[in-house]
Each structure stands twice: as C-alpha cells, then as structure tokens.
Design an enzyme around this catalytic site. Structure first.
Site, PDB file in Angstrom:
ATOM      1  N   PRO A 159       0.852  -1.188   0.000  1.00 14.42           N
ATOM      2  CA  PRO A 159       0.000   0.000   0.000  1.00 14.42           C
ATOM      3  C   PRO A 159       0.889   1.239   0.000  1.00 14.42           C
ATOM      4  CG  PRO A 159      -0.103  -1.122   2.131  1.00 14.42           C
ATOM      5  CD  PRO A 159       0.863  -1.886   1.288  1.00 14.42           C
ATOM      6  N   ASP A 214       6.007   2.598   1.762  1.00 17.44           N
ATOM      7  CA  ASP A 214       5.105   1.515   2.158  1.00 17.44           C
ATOM      8  C   ASP A 214       4.373   1.967   3.410  1.00 17.44           C
ATOM      9  OD1 ASP A 214       3.966  -0.785   3.210  1.00 17.44           O
ATOM     10  OD2 ASP A 214       5.639  -2.071   2.603  1.00 17.44           O
ATOM     11  N   HIS A 215       3.100   2.204   3.264  1.00 18.88           N
ATOM     12  CA  HIS A 215       2.337   2.796   4.365  1.00 18.88           C
ATOM     13  C   HIS A 215       2.102   1.805   5.508  1.00 18.88           C
ATOM     14  CE1 HIS A 215       0.308   5.919   6.303  1.00 18.88           C
ATOM     15  NE2 HIS A 215      -0.591   6.256   5.413  1.00 18.88           N
ATOM     16  N   ARG A 216       2.439   0.534   5.293  1.00 19.26           N
ATOM     17  CA  ARG A 216       2.349  -0.419   6.408  1.00 19.26           C
ATOM     18  C   ARG A 216       3.459  -0.158   7.404  1.00 19.26           C
ATOM     19  NH1 ARG A 216       2.902  -5.860   3.149  1.00 19.26           N
ATOM     20  NH2 ARG A 216       4.607  -4.571   2.370  1.00 19.26           N
ATOM     21  N   ILE A 242       5.634   2.874   7.193  1.00 23.64           N
ATOM     22  CA  ILE A 242       5.952   4.297   7.397  1.00 23.64           C
ATOM     23  C   ILE A 242       4.671   5.126   7.440  1.00 23.64           C
ATOM     24  CG2 ILE A 242       7.046   6.285   6.280  1.00 23.64           C
ATOM     25  CD1 ILE A 242       9.113   4.123   5.260  1.00 23.64           C
TER      26      ILE A 242
END
Ligand code: CAO
Length: 422
Positions: A218, A394-396, A398
């Site tokens: 994501p 990577d929004h998981r 950061i």
C-alpha cells in the site's frame, strides 16, 4: 425386443412428459436418462430400464404417465427389471413455489415401485430443476446445480446459467486465493492492423516485479521541493575544479550523499517488513539502488555502504555501474541487497511522478527536473532553482508524518549541504 417402461410415480401421481431425451435409431445404455416427467411436486428423469437400440418411440411431449406405461420399443442388448431399478435422478421442486428447488432431498416422499429415491448426500443436485444435458455439463465442470440460479421457465437451469456460475466462481475463487482476475483477452486486430514484439527478459522481469510491488505494497507518495540554488552553484564550481581529472558531477551523487545521511537519521526507511508482518528488519548498512535507463529496459544496480563514501566516490561508482548496466555487464549480485532506491528522471524532464516501491524495500525517492521558479522570501519574489522530490513509501511501515519529516530533512540537507559535515 423389449420396451422401455415408465416407473411407478408413487401413489396417484401423474407425470407429464416435458422432454424426450432419446431418438429412434439411437443406442441407449441402461440407466441413461430418457424422458423428463413433470409432476405436481417433482421433475423426474426417467432412466432406461434396459440397454439397446431405440426401435420406436411411443411417446410425445405432453403425454401423461402414472407408471407402468411403455414409451419406447428397444432392440435389446441387456434387459433389467423395472421394479428392481430405482430412479437414480429425481429432481424435486416445490409444488407451491416451483421456481425454488427443494432443499432437503431426504424429505422427498416419491418412490419408484418399492425402491425409494436415492438420497445420497453427495448428489445434492437431485433437488435442482434442470435437464440432463445441463446436468451432464454441471457434472463435467464439477458444479453443484443447487448453487446455480436458473433463468429458464419456472427457474429451470439452462446451460448458460451453469457457464455463468462457473465464470463468477472462478473470479471469486481467484480473488479469495490471492490472485487477481485477469483482464479479458482482446483481439485488437478487429480495430486495425497490429503486430507483436517479444518482451526481453529485463522487461519481463520488470513487469513481474512491478506487479508484485503494486499488489503487495500500500503506497503513498509524498511530494516536496528543495531549493538547490546554492547546491547547483557548488556543483558547477566542483565541475570546474575537477574538469582536469575528467570528472563531471551531475546532481544525483549529491542527492545520494544526502539520502545516505537521511537513512541514518530515519532508519525505518532502510528496513524491510518481515513476512510475518510482525517484525521490522532494520539494516545496519546503507545500500542504495539507483534506477538506470538502458536500451533493454530498467536496471537497478546497488551502491554499497554509500554513507561511508565521498560524493566523488559515489559519482565514480554510479558512472561505473550505469556504464555496466548499459553495456549488459551487470551481474545479479550487483543488483541485490539494496535497502532503498533512487529513480532520477531529472535529466529527461517532467514535474513529478510516483515511483513504485521496490519490495522488500519500503521507500523510493523520485527526482524530477529542477526548474528556476519565483520564490517568495518574505519580502519579494526571487528566482530559485527548485528540485521536485517524490518520496513513495510503504504505508504499512511508514506513517505519513514520518515521510514528511524524512522528506523535509532531505530538503534541508540539499538546501545547505554543509549540514552533512555535522
Ligand atoms: N534537474 C535538472 N537537471 C538534472 C537533474 C535534475 N533533477 N538530474 C540530472 N540533471 C542533468 C544532469 O546534471 C546532466 O546535465 P549536464 O550534462 O548539463 O550536467 C543531465 O541532466 C544528464 O543527466 P543524466 O540523467 O544523464 O545523468 P545523472 O547522473 O543525472 O543520472 C542516471 C544518472 C543513471 C540516474 C540516469 O542516467 C538514468 O538512467 N536515469 C533514468 C532512471 C529511470 O529510468 N528511472 C525511471 C525508473 S521507473 O521508476
């Protein structure tokens, strides 16, 4: 010769012939479905009580049978007793609401002779309302007809219903198993002339890697701008200074130098998410992959321990790796082990872009072309050289705030590279 006989319908039940499944001259096997009878509460496929060749049909659509009547003459191969043969396929539907198939085959009271209708729990299709050809198709495709919604008269299941069910099922199944439904195959030649070209191994590998990246990560892209007016002046100065040595720095080595420092400042940008998604693997080394545009496609050689190198060393190493990439001399090892990636399109142009994170890395920086822009310094507009930055992450792993801080720290280093000395 023998006759095919309608089995006992049970009690006073009568069945009307709605389908004749055999023809004169056709070979029939014992148990093969021959007629479909419809009664008040059931649609029944009548199995042949003998094998042979149909000599004469004694039946027409709409005939009504209650059991015991002959409906065909057979030249016999094997004969079996009607009374001994249970109907193997009884299709039960509700008399009150014929469109909805009965759900409980075990509750069906119909009998053929003294033999009960089989209530094999595996043959749940016995409650569906469908003809033999559709049943055959369903069996071949492994479809439980009970699951299929019939669109025919009174909810009768058609071949198309089974096919539609399979299509839907395939899509749902593939999504549930993690794979994507693929787009439909299109014959483009119907729109005009076409020709095809084989993709080389680099392009095929890139396509695969990008698909994996986009499906699994994501991603968010944080945009920023750095005022590199001073840095550009310094770069020009250094190019003059090193001209005699044949060195000509572009902006990229300076950005790499600042990036290496940012990765030390914010180590989560130099990490990988463990496959168990419960741990973060933080790298104590700083290796940065740099995207290189080659005639055969995109390659990403890795500059190692970049935080321990001078800008000049970084420049030389990048030149060397880019040259090897373009001449096809990179080894697999040269492209492995990166912890972060840089993709520079600044030499080509464009205002901004959204680079795709290269897993297992968790972030990538994109550089676009620096442009002279009017900048408000508090009292007036002044011309400043602004470098567009695009940080995808990577929004998981950061958060947006971390990304904005990382980006701002990079901006600060690029605006005043003396800070890298501190
Ligand atoms: N703004 C303005 N000018 C820039 C710039 C920027 N951000 N970045 C580079 N330039 C200038 C350079 O300074 C150089 O100009 P001079 O010759 O006047 O000094 C010129 O553009 C050529 O740059 P370059 O791109 O050839 O070389 P580089 O060192 O800047 O970059 C490399 C090296 C390997 C990154 C680059 O050649 C390359 O292959 N880029 C493409 C990467 C790519 O395809 N990315 C997309 C991947 S998909 O995400």
């Amino acid at each position: 010769m023998t006759q095919l006989i309608v089995p006992d319908m049970g009690g006073n039940s009568q069945g009307e012939v709605i389908e004749i499944l055999i023809r004169e001259g056709e070979n029939v096997e014992q148990e093969q479905s021959t007629l479909v009878l419809e009664s008040e509460k059931a649609t029944i496929e009548v199995p042949a009580n003998a094998a042979g060749t149909v000599k004469k049909l004694l039946v027409s659509i709409g005939d009504k049978f209650s059991g015991g009547e002959a409906y065909a003459e057979l030249d016999v191969v094997v004969v079996d007793s009607v009374a001994q043969k249970p109907v193997t396929k009884a299709i039960v539907e509700s008399a009150v609401e014929p469109v909805v198939a009965a759900k409980q085959p075990n509750q069906v009271p119909a009998k053929i002779g003294t033999a009960p209708i089989p209530t094999n729990s595996n043959s749940s299709d016995t409650t569906a309302y469908a003809g033999p050809a559709v049943r055959k198709l369903a069996r071949e495709l492994g479809v439980e007809l009970q699951q299929v919604t019939g669109t025919g008269l009174r909810g009768r299941i058609q071949k198309e219903d089974v096919q539609q069910y399979v299509k839907q099922h395939l899509n749902v199944g593939s999504i549930a198993s993690g794979a994507l439904p693929t787009p439909p195959e299109i014959d483009f030649s119907q729109f005009g002339p076409i020709h095809t070209e084989a993709l080389n191994s680099i392009k095929r590998a890139t396509a695969k890697a990008m698909t994996v990246a986009n499906l699994n990560v994501p991603q968010v892209t944080q945009f920023d701008e750095a005022d590199i007016t001073e840095l550009e002046a310094f770069r020009v100065q250094q190019n003059q200074r090193f001209a005699a040595d044949g060195l000509k720095f572009s902006l990229v080595p300076f950005v790499l130098k600042a990036l290496a420092r940012c990765l030390r400042d914010y180590p989560e940008f130099n990490s990988s998410l463990h496959r168990n998604a419960e741990q973060l693997i933080l790298k104590d080394y700083v290796h940065i992959g740099v995207a290189v545009d080659t005639p055969k496609g995109l390659l990403v050689p890795v500059l190692r321990n970049i935080d321990n190198k001078t800008t000049t060393q970084i420049h030389q190493e990048l030149q060397n790796l880019a040259e090897q990439a373009r001449s096809g001399k990179l080894s697999l090892a040269d492209m492995q082990g990166g912890g972060f990636s840089l993709s520079s399109l600044g030499g080509i142009g464009g205002a901004a872009f959204t680079p795709i994170v290269n897993p297992p890395e968790v972030a990538i920086l994109g550089l676009s072309k620096a442009r002279m822009q009017p900048y408000w310094n508090g009292s007036q507009f002044v011309p400043r050289l602004m470098l567009p930055l695009s940080l995808s992450y990577d929004h998981r792993v950061i958060d947006g705030a971390q990304a904005a801080r990382f980006s701002q720290r990079l901006v600060a280093y690029l605006q005043d590279i003396r800070q890298l000395l501190m």
